[in-house]
Design a protein around this motif. Structure first.
Motif, PDB file in Angstrom:
ATOM      1  N   PHE A 197     -15.894   2.926  69.384  1.00 32.37           N
ATOM      2  CA  PHE A 197     -15.203   1.949  68.929  1.00 32.37           C
ATOM      3  C   PHE A 197     -15.832   0.839  70.159  1.00 32.37           C
ATOM      4  N   PHE A 198     -15.985   0.818  71.351  1.00 33.12           N
ATOM      5  CA  PHE A 198     -16.669  -0.433  72.102  1.00 33.12           C
ATOM      6  C   PHE A 198     -17.632  -0.920  71.603  1.00 33.12           C
ATOM      7  N   ALA A 235      -6.531  -9.075  78.428  1.00 29.92           N
ATOM      8  CA  ALA A 235      -7.966  -9.598  78.317  1.00 29.92           C
ATOM      9  C   ALA A 235      -7.882 -10.319  77.075  1.00 29.92           C
ATOM     10  N   SER A 236      -6.852 -10.717  76.551  1.00 28.15           N
ATOM     11  CA  SER A 236      -7.050 -11.404  75.309  1.00 28.15           C
ATOM     12  C   SER A 236      -6.844 -12.884  75.723  1.00 28.15           C
ATOM     13  N   HIS A 237      -6.015 -12.598  76.738  1.00 26.86           N
ATOM     14  CA  HIS A 237      -5.491 -14.038  77.570  1.00 26.86           C
ATOM     15  C   HIS A 237      -6.638 -14.882  78.336  1.00 26.86           C
ATOM     16  N   PHE A 238      -7.597 -14.469  78.909  1.00 29.42           N
ATOM     17  CA  PHE A 238      -9.220 -14.730  79.007  1.00 29.42           C
ATOM     18  C   PHE A 238     -10.150 -15.354  78.396  1.00 29.42           C
ATOM     19  N   VAL A 239      -9.761 -14.204  77.092  1.00 27.41           N
ATOM     20  CA  VAL A 239     -10.722 -14.579  75.895  1.00 27.41           C
ATOM     21  C   VAL A 239     -10.637 -15.040  74.664  1.00 27.41           C
ATOM     22  N   SER A 240      -9.568 -16.269  74.933  1.00 27.44           N
ATOM     23  CA  SER A 240      -8.808 -16.933  73.940  1.00 27.44           C
ATOM     24  C   SER A 240     -10.114 -17.281  72.723  1.00 27.44           C
ATOM     25  N   GLY A 241     -11.286 -18.147  72.529  1.00 24.87           N
ATOM     26  CA  GLY A 241     -11.263 -18.416  72.035  1.00 24.87           C
ATOM     27  C   GLY A 241     -13.564 -17.823  71.915  1.00 24.87           C
ATOM     28  N   ASP A 242     -12.895 -16.768  72.390  1.00 26.84           N
ATOM     29  CA  ASP A 242     -14.071 -15.526  71.784  1.00 26.84           C
ATOM     30  C   ASP A 242     -13.933 -14.487  70.851  1.00 26.84           C
ATOM     31  N   ILE A 252      -0.035  -0.996  58.493  1.00 28.58           N
ATOM     32  CA  ILE A 252      -1.482  -0.492  59.097  1.00 28.58           C
ATOM     33  C   ILE A 252      -2.128  -1.532  58.077  1.00 28.58           C
ATOM     34  N   VAL A 253      -1.578  -1.611  56.719  1.00 32.45           N
ATOM     35  CA  VAL A 253      -2.166  -1.475  55.730  1.00 32.45           C
ATOM     36  C   VAL A 253      -3.573  -2.880  55.687  1.00 32.45           C
ATOM     37  N   LYS A 254      -2.198  -3.463  56.892  1.00 36.75           N
ATOM     38  CA  LYS A 254      -3.229  -4.869  56.897  1.00 36.75           C
ATOM     39  C   LYS A 254      -4.513  -4.556  58.245  1.00 36.75           C
ATOM     40  N   ASP A 255      -3.902  -3.926  58.682  1.00 39.18           N
ATOM     41  CA  ASP A 255      -5.440  -3.403  60.163  1.00 39.18           C
ATOM     42  C   ASP A 255      -6.894  -2.963  58.873  1.00 39.18           C
ATOM     43  N   LEU A 256      -6.512  -1.799  57.629  1.00 37.40           N
ATOM     44  CA  LEU A 256      -6.750  -1.707  56.807  1.00 37.40           C
ATOM     45  C   LEU A 256      -8.133  -2.702  56.463  1.00 37.40           C
ATOM     46  N   VAL A 257      -7.352  -3.005  55.359  1.00 37.41           N
ATOM     47  CA  VAL A 257      -8.088  -3.997  54.834  1.00 37.41           C
ATOM     48  C   VAL A 257      -8.288  -4.755  55.341  1.00 37.41           C
ATOM     49  N   TRP A 258      -8.533  -5.566  57.243  1.00 34.57           N
ATOM     50  CA  TRP A 258      -9.317  -5.991  58.028  1.00 34.57           C
ATOM     51  C   TRP A 258     -10.323  -5.824  58.445  1.00 34.57           C
ATOM     52  N   MET A 259      -9.876  -4.299  58.578  1.00 30.02           N
ATOM     53  CA  MET A 259     -11.438  -3.857  59.424  1.00 30.02           C
ATOM     54  C   MET A 259     -12.177  -3.479  58.060  1.00 30.02           C
ATOM     55  N   ARG A 312      -8.171  -6.396  68.762  1.00 29.55           N
ATOM     56  CA  ARG A 312      -7.820  -5.245  67.611  1.00 29.55           C
ATOM     57  C   ARG A 312      -8.328  -4.390  66.815  1.00 29.55           C
ATOM     58  N   LEU A 313      -9.028  -4.085  67.204  1.00 29.70           N
ATOM     59  CA  LEU A 313      -9.505  -2.608  67.206  1.00 29.70           C
ATOM     60  C   LEU A 313      -8.811  -0.936  67.424  1.00 29.70           C
ATOM     61  N   LEU A 314      -8.701  -1.879  69.598  1.00 29.48           N
ATOM     62  CA  LEU A 314      -8.123  -1.145  69.937  1.00 29.48           C
ATOM     63  C   LEU A 314      -7.374  -0.354  69.508  1.00 29.48           C
ATOM     64  N   GLU A 315      -6.243  -1.789  69.360  1.00 30.12           N
ATOM     65  CA  GLU A 315      -4.539  -2.318  69.442  1.00 30.12           C
ATOM     66  C   GLU A 315      -4.327  -1.353  68.082  1.00 30.12           C
ATOM     67  N   ILE A 316      -5.810  -1.094  67.384  1.00 30.07           N
ATOM     68  CA  ILE A 316      -5.247  -0.302  66.155  1.00 30.07           C
ATOM     69  C   ILE A 316      -4.851   1.299  66.442  1.00 30.07           C
ATOM     70  N   VAL A 317      -6.111   1.746  66.970  1.00 25.59           N
ATOM     71  CA  VAL A 317      -6.287   3.179  67.290  1.00 25.59           C
ATOM     72  C   VAL A 317      -4.938   3.125  68.319  1.00 25.59           C
ATOM     73  N   SER A 318      -4.100   2.196  68.519  1.00 23.06           N
ATOM     74  CA  SER A 318      -3.903   2.528  70.045  1.00 23.06           C
ATOM     75  C   SER A 318      -1.833   2.925  69.069  1.00 23.06           C
TER      76      SER A 318
END
Length: 795
Positions: free
Chosen positions: A58-59, A445-452, A482-489, A460-466
């Motif tokens: 996943f990483f 981590a998200s705060h550090f890399v807002s534009g990355d 979760i269906v929004k996440d599945l569509v996005w992935m 987001r992938l790790l948040e989905i796993v969680s």
């Protein structure tokens, strides 16, 4: 001069013959690089299997944004996404660039490139003669007159400093004389060996070239040129199998060799690479590894080959190598290389102690994360051990020492890329079931890399796993989220290393596993049809699936999982109807088709009511079909014939015969095999080459059971006999007997009794034909067409 350089291969081959043993903490880690490489080559060549597809991951190591180190990201191949087999042209551009800069602004880069790589020997001699001064110190115009058109326009002719050009051309001529020996192919088991250019077999040639190079070295007064002669000579010593002389020559000219190395002089590092290879051959591992580390850190073009060569054998030679480091940076590089080849955690701790903000930590962190994933994520493909049948995250397999170091380091915030450590700490917290801490770390981590974009997508992938791992209730709100996440992935391109496809595949299977545990077998099957291979053997399960499909109100989650479910209603009804057909329940099969318009409407390849003395499926399929039969139409015709037998028995013979043809052609032996092929169950057939040799292994070589109506022609045989008994015409009876004989023969083939040798056995009907129908016209037709019967008849 750059030719097909062999530095990378030399670095690998000179060191892979040994076994590494590097002590880590209190125990030895034994790693056989030679064994590893052989295993990788064998598995990588296997058809349809990619090593890197063995594990879920996943990483994305690309989140570290360390492109110079990307070949060293974790891979079960030796390097990551590196598909080149040699370094034929690695140095071409760099070599051309360096020569162009040295020759000056008057010359064009493409003209220098032509001279280095495409200029013929004759043209080179003419050009050298042109620049050799005459008695009047003027260009040799007679040489100019024979220059090729390519050279006449070459901007090297415009250079005013003729002595520089002569130095360049003299070296180039010498380099081209060495080229054959530097680029020869040793050959392998699949290609001939190029013994003519192997300097180990021709020491006199090697010494002649070395002597010539030494003479030129003495004449030249320019360090830039001298370094290139040194390179050629050291390479010749190495290729001729003389590592002692190679090292002696290298060390005696060290001052000239190292001038300009801080400017990333590629030739100097290439020379150093041969010296390192020679040191390895002499088993001076500490010295060799130190040189490899210098090359690795300072010459990007040789990073991969230097890493390939770096292999400490014992803790003793490792400590010797480490002791040669002249500053902190060199120590960090040495530890990074050790971390790549043996123990990333030990290396990270040592580098962090030296310099917490070292850029060399990032590679080891992402490598370590991917290596840990191989422990706690499911194994999905393997030659050597059973793949995981469950999809939960195996937190107990995580190296707790590794997780503790990552979390502690993230807390201290001293690294050059704090977001990367926060990201990793968040992932490891999720793996350990501490979802609250995981969310906190990912938020940092998200705060550090807002534009990355890449890192944000990784978060987001790790948040989905969680989200999936901690969900227990599976209420509507979860499904809507979760269906929004599945569509996005499923719709996000997997560029820049993002492993959303892996997370998506795992998410479907893990969700299916959780729904199944709750008793919701329909949703579980939609999410992972492979989880229940007996699903379509159960009428009740299929009924529940159809009811789910027919729901009047479907949530977005329902719609999504039905959309990815591989079958439609028509497929299920067709599967059920076909099963009824092969139970000879014609009425029920027809009714099942009628329940779902569109099921069974795919065309068959031929007329399933046509029969011949000699079966020829392709012939039947090639014929123009007056009636376009489908599965539905076939069943309807069979049912009509069955009803005719009850209502109009006067036509019994013809009806029985047509039904017999239908029953024969719907088997494996007939012309309508598509009848039993469905999207849900597609039979692969019978592999006769195995079956004839190993009849006891039927179940292993065929997915059609022996008892199946697909291979059982008894029904056809029965109806041919009914047809014969219904009509006293001898020609018709002869035909019915022979068709029954074909059905009987097929039964012999499938049963394959011990006494049945070969592929033919005469049964009841051949005897009937010979005893009762020998005088018929049809009997003669059989003799002409059927070799088996002709043999049986004695003709």
């Amino acid at each position: 001069m750059s030719t097909r350089e062999r530095e990378e291969r030399i670095m690998q081959s000179s060191s892979l013959i040994y076994t590494r043993r590097v002590l880590t903490n209190t125990r030895s880690v034994l790693i056989s690089i030679g064994t590893l490489c052989v295993t990788v080559l064998i598995l990588a060549c296997a058809e349809g299997f990619d090593l890197d597809d063995a594990f879920y991951s996943f990483f994305a190591p690309e989140t570290s944004h360390t492109p110079a180190y990307s070949p060293f990201y974790r891979s079960l191949h030796f390097f990551y996404n590196l598909d080149k087999n040699d370094n034929i042209s690695d140095f071409n551009s760099k070599n051309t660039e360096e020569w162009t800069a040295w020759l000056g602004r008057e010359v064009k880069t493409e003209d220098v490139d032509y001279l280095l790589y495409r200029c013929k020997a004759g043209d080179l001699d003419a050009l050298l003669n042109y620049f050799t001064p005459t008695q009047n110190n003027l260009p040799n115009l007679s040489s100019f007159s024979i220059l090729s058109p390519n050279l006449e326009r070459n901007t090297i002719l415009k250079i005013e400093d003729k002595s520089s050009v002569r130095e360049f051309l003299r070296y180039l001529k010498y380099a081209k004389s060495c080229e054959h020996y530097a680029t020869y192919k040793a050959g392998g088991s699949w290609e001939p060996k190029d013994t003519a250019n192997d300097l180990k077999l021709h020491p006199k040639i090697a010494m002649r070239l070395i002597e010539e190079g030494n003479n030129e070295l003495l004449i030249s007064k320019v360090n830039f040129i001298q370094q290139r002669y040194l390179f050629q000579i050291i390479r010749l010593y190495f290729l001729s199998g003389n590592p002692e002389a190679c090292i002696s020559f290298y060390q005696s000219h060290l001052a000239a060799h190292t001038v300009g190395m801080n400017e990333n002089n590629s030739c100097s590092y290439r020379t150093m690479g041969y010296a390192a290879g020679a040191l390895y051959q002499l088993k001076r591992f500490g010295e060799a590894n130190y040189l490899y580390a210098l090359i690795y850190d300072n010459c990007d073009l040789m990073k991969v080959s230097a890493c390939s060569g770096f292999h400490p054998q014992e803790e003793r030679d490792w400590q010797e190598c480490l002791g040669r480091a002249k500053n902190r940076r060199e120590k960090e590089v040495l530890w990074q290389l050790l971390g790549f080849s043996a123990d990333p955690l030990r290396a990270m701790k040592e580098i962090y102690a030296l310099e917490p903000s070292s850029d060399l930590l990032d590679l080891l962190l992402v490598r370590g994360m991917n290596m840990e994933e191989e422990k706690f994520l499911p194994l999905k493909n393997s030659y050597e051990k059973p793949v995981d049948s469950t999809y939960h995250i195996k937190s107990s397999a995580l190296n707790k020492e590794f997780a503790e170091f990552v979390t502690t380091t993230a807390n201290e915030m001293k690294t050059s890329k704090p977001y990367l450590w926060d990201l990793s700490a968040g992932y490891l917290a999720i793996v350990q079931g501490d979802f609250k801490s995981g969310d906190t770390w990912l938020g940092k981590a998200s705060h550090f890399v807002s534009g990355d974009t890449l890192v944000q997508q990784q978060i987001r992938l790790l948040e989905i796993v969680s989200k999936i791992e901690q969900e227990q209730a599976f209420k509507g709100s979860f499904e809507g989220d979760i269906v929004k996440d599945l569509v996005w992935m499923s719709h996000t391109p997997s560029g820049h290393g993002l492993r959303n496809t892996n997370v998506y595949q795992w998410a479907l299977k893990r969700l299916g596993e959780k729904y199944k545990a709750r008793g919701d077998i329909v949703k579980a099957h939609c999410l992972n049809p492979e989880s229940d291979h007996s699903f379509y053997a159960s009428s009740e399960k299929m009924k529940r699936m159809l009811e789910y499909m027919d729901k009047s109100v479907k949530t977005p989650f329902d719609q999504y999982i039905l959309g990815i479910y591989p079958y439609k209603k028509t497929d299920i009804y067709e599967f059920q109807a076909v099963n009824l057909l092969y139970q000879y329940k014609l009425k029920e099969a027809a009714m099942k088709f009628d329940e779902c318009p569109g099921s069974g409407d795919a065309p068959l390849s031929g007329d399933p009511f046509v029969i011949h003395i000699k079966d020829c499926h392709d012939c039947d399929h090639a014929m123009v079909q007056p009636v376009a039969y489908t599965k539905r139409r076939f069943v309807k015709k069979m049912l009509d014939l069955e009803n005719d037998l009850k209502s109009y028995p006067i036509n019994a013979a013809d009806d029985y015969y047509e039904m017999a043809n239908g029953y024969y052609n719907m088997t494996y032996f007939g012309n309508a095999r598509l009848l039993y092929q469905t999207k849900i169950k597609s039979y692969s057939g019978i592999y006769w080459e195995y079956w004839n040799t190993f009849p006891a292994l039927w179940d292993q070589v065929s997915d059609i059971p022996k008892s199946s109506a697909i291979v059982n022609c008894k029904k056809a045989e029965e109806y041919y006999m009914k047809a014969m008994e219904s009509y006293d015409d001898v020609e018709f009876q002869a035909k019915c007997n022979f068709m029954a004989a074909k059905a009987e023969q097929n039964s012999f083939i499938i049963a394959k009794p011990k006494e049945f040798k070969g592929d033919f056995k005469a049964g009841i009907y051949f005897n009937n034909l010979k005893n009762s129908y020998k005088e018929t016209k049809y009997y003669s037709e059989i003799i002409n067409e059927c070799g088996y019967f002709k043999t049986f008849d004695g003709k």
